[in-house]
Design a protein around this motif. Structure first.
Motif, PDB file in Angstrom:
ATOM      1  N   ALA A  66       0.682  -1.022  -0.230  1.00  0.00           N
ATOM      2  CA  ALA A  66      -0.269  -0.125  -0.013  1.00  0.00           C
ATOM      3  C   ALA A  66       0.755   0.537  -0.354  1.00  0.00           C
ATOM      4  N   ARG A  67       0.162   2.113  -0.703  1.00  0.00           N
ATOM      5  CA  ARG A  67       0.993   3.894  -0.431  1.00  0.00           C
ATOM      6  C   ARG A  67       0.974   4.305   1.304  1.00  0.00           C
ATOM      7  N   ASN A  68       2.396   5.170   1.854  1.00  0.00           N
ATOM      8  CA  ASN A  68       2.345   5.558   2.968  1.00  0.00           C
ATOM      9  C   ASN A  68       2.515   4.235   3.653  1.00  0.00           C
ATOM     10  N   PRO A 114       6.217   5.312  -0.801  1.00  0.00           N
ATOM     11  CA  PRO A 114       5.035   6.763  -0.392  1.00  0.00           C
ATOM     12  C   PRO A 114       3.828   6.197  -1.483  1.00  0.00           C
ATOM     13  N   LEU A 115       4.343   5.029  -2.475  1.00  0.00           N
ATOM     14  CA  LEU A 115       3.941   4.809  -3.073  1.00  0.00           C
ATOM     15  C   LEU A 115       3.688   2.855  -3.131  1.00  0.00           C
ATOM     16  N   PHE A 231       7.870  -5.351  10.180  1.00  0.00           N
ATOM     17  CA  PHE A 231       6.476  -4.983  10.970  1.00  0.00           C
ATOM     18  C   PHE A 231       6.035  -3.446  10.008  1.00  0.00           C
ATOM     19  N   THR A 232       4.975  -4.150   9.341  1.00  0.00           N
ATOM     20  CA  THR A 232       4.413  -3.200   8.749  1.00  0.00           C
ATOM     21  C   THR A 232       3.888  -1.783   9.609  1.00  0.00           C
ATOM     22  N   TYR A 233       3.781  -0.712   8.806  1.00  0.00           N
ATOM     23  CA  TYR A 233       2.727  -0.029   9.014  1.00  0.00           C
ATOM     24  C   TYR A 233       2.271   0.534   7.892  1.00  0.00           C
ATOM     25  N   ARG A 234       0.968   0.829   7.482  1.00  0.00           N
ATOM     26  CA  ARG A 234       0.811   2.411   7.163  1.00  0.00           C
ATOM     27  C   ARG A 234       0.199   3.594   7.070  1.00  0.00           C
TER      28      ARG A 234
END
Length: 471
Positions: A66-68, A114-115, A231-234
């Motif tokens: 996902a973006r951001n 960012p994208l 570990f991902t965070y949007r």
């Protein structure tokens, strides 16, 4: 083979007191929406996709880049050092080759996307290893590097490629390879699995290119194989500011709308108005508050203010004299002398006592009146009969009206258009002399001709002829 329980990545709604708590299904947050049976329908809020029930998504698309998005991870793997490396202090030359595979390749990484398909990443790593000496002396390689990452969006299994630059240094005893720092370039490919909304697994291989030992213009090659957990965070999108208000919905924001409560058009957001209702819009009307005509929406002028418009006025700068004679030409004038003779009290018109019968001696006067009226056909006359106060008022009103009608009928028989004549019986109500003497009463018994002007209402029949009698 180790099988991961489905429940680890799919938490079903748990009914609590008539509500449903929706857990995370394959890493996506679920929003609870009451269904027809009071249950919950889970919807995904992924980037660029419409909300879709998670259960209806294929597994490969339930969690996607996902973006951001921010990724913070750790990794480990193997570092394959070339024998002709340049990881040494020139004072320790010739360099000593390192173990082909050290004690792992360990590091930390941070990335921001960012994208959904493009991001930037920085890493720091250490590679504990040994020099290939008789005593296998310990050597520590360390590095810091950065690179852009290009990856396949839309799927939870995402192949990627990267390439960048960094620095790589060495630390050891001075009698082994000493200390040194050199620039190094790298590129690589790999694949990332988004196992959960907050967890991603990553496997990749890299090719590192650095200086060859003692020959700075030549390149030697090292390789890495790395496995990592991130570990991902949007980052939540900033809410877009509300659009500026446009109360009338005409596309002109209130701050720039001269008429914010009325839908309008360019240039100022106001409706096209015709204030004076003459068919010319205000913007095209040279006289927007006064009804007018072509070409500019202004009224036809009446320069002298006599009520006759300039195009029809023979004397534009001189007002018309409204005296009943040639009142349509717009010029000042006086009544002709013959007409003046028949304006006011007409001497010589006699009637039988208490009757409306005209005496024969009155005919010369009336015949002269017929001649004058024929000579001046635009003249209109009101014939008014008057009496003294002898007798009742009602009788005198009726008698005066009948006498005025008798005069009118004589004129009509003489060829005068009846539309030019109007009659009125005034009775005793308009005396010109006292009624307490015979002389005064004789003066009050009279017939008057009044020249009518354009402003006088025409006679429209018996009702008008009786006007003024019923008091």
């Amino acid at each position: 083979m180790i099988e991961v329980p489905v429940s680890l990545f799919s938490l079903r709604p748990i009914p609590v007191g008539g509500l449903a708590l929706a857990g995370v299904v394959a890493g996506y947050p679920a929003t609870s929406t009451a269904g027809p049976t009071g249950g919950a329908t889970k919807h995904d809020a992924s980037d660029g996709e419409k909300a879709t029930p998670v259960a209806e998504r294929p597994w490969i698309r339930r969690v996607v880049p996902a973006r951001n998005m921010i990724e913070i991870g750790v990794y480990g793997g193997a570092f394959f050092a070339a024998d002709d490396h340049d990881f040494y202090d020139p004072a320790t030359a010739p360099q000593k080759p390192l173990w082909k595979v050290g004690i792992g390749d360990w590091g930390l990484r941070f990335a921001y996307f960012p994208l959904s398909f493009l991001g930037l990443e920085i890493e720091g790593n250490v590679v504990p290893t040994f020099a290939r000496t008789a005593t296998n002396d310990p050597v520590l390689l360390y590095g810091f590097r950065g690179h852009p990452i290009l990856r396949l969006p839309g799927y939870r299994i995402s192949p990627f490629a990267l390439g960048g630059f960094g620095l790589m240094g060495v630390r050891s005893a001075m009698d082994v390879v000493g200390r040194d720092v050199d620039p190094i370039a790298h590129y690589g490919v790999g694949v990332e699995l988004f196992a959960h909304r907050f967890v991603a697994l990553r496997l990749e291989g890299r090719h590192l290119m650095g200086a060859k030992a003692a020959r700075q213009n030549d390149v030697t090659h090292h390789f890495e194989v790395l496995f990592g957990v991130s570990f991902t965070y949007r980052v939540p999108k900033r809410p877009e500011p509300p659009p500026p208000p446009d109360r009338d919905g005409d596309g002109f924001v209130d701050a720039k709308d001269a008429c914010p409560d009325e839908p309008g058009v360019a240039p100022d957001g106001c409706p096209r108005r015709d204030t004076d209702g003459d068919g010319f819009l205000d913007r095209d009307d040279a006289c927007p508050k006064v009804p007018g005509v072509a070409p500019d929406g202004c009224p036809i002028p009446d320069t002298d203010g006599d009520g006759i418009l300039d195009p029809d006025d023979a004397c534009v700068d001189e007002p018309e004299t409204k005296n009943g004679y040639q009142d349509d030409d717009g010029c000042p004038d006086e009544l002709p002398e013959p007409v003046k003779e028949f304006s006011g009290v007409i001497e010589g018109i006699e009637f039988d006592f208490n009757e409306a019968t005209i005496k024969p001696e009155s005919k010369p006067v009336l015949d002269k009146a017929i001649e004058v009226l024929k000579e001046f056909p635009e003249i209109r006359v009101e014939i008014v009969g008057h009496t003294d106060n002898v007798g009742t008022r009602e009788f005198n009103l009726e008698l005066s009206r009948r006498r005025a009608e008798a005069v009118r009928d004589y004129l009509v028989r003489g060829g005068i258009d009846p539309s030019r004549l109007r009659v009125r019986g005034a009775g005793p109500d308009e005396p010109i002399a006292p009624n307490d003497t015979e002389e005064g009463r004789a003066k009050n018994r009279r017939t008057e001709f009044r020249i009518l002007t354009k402003d006088d209402e025409p006679d429209t029949g018996p009702k008008d002829r009786a006007k003024g009698q019923a008091q």
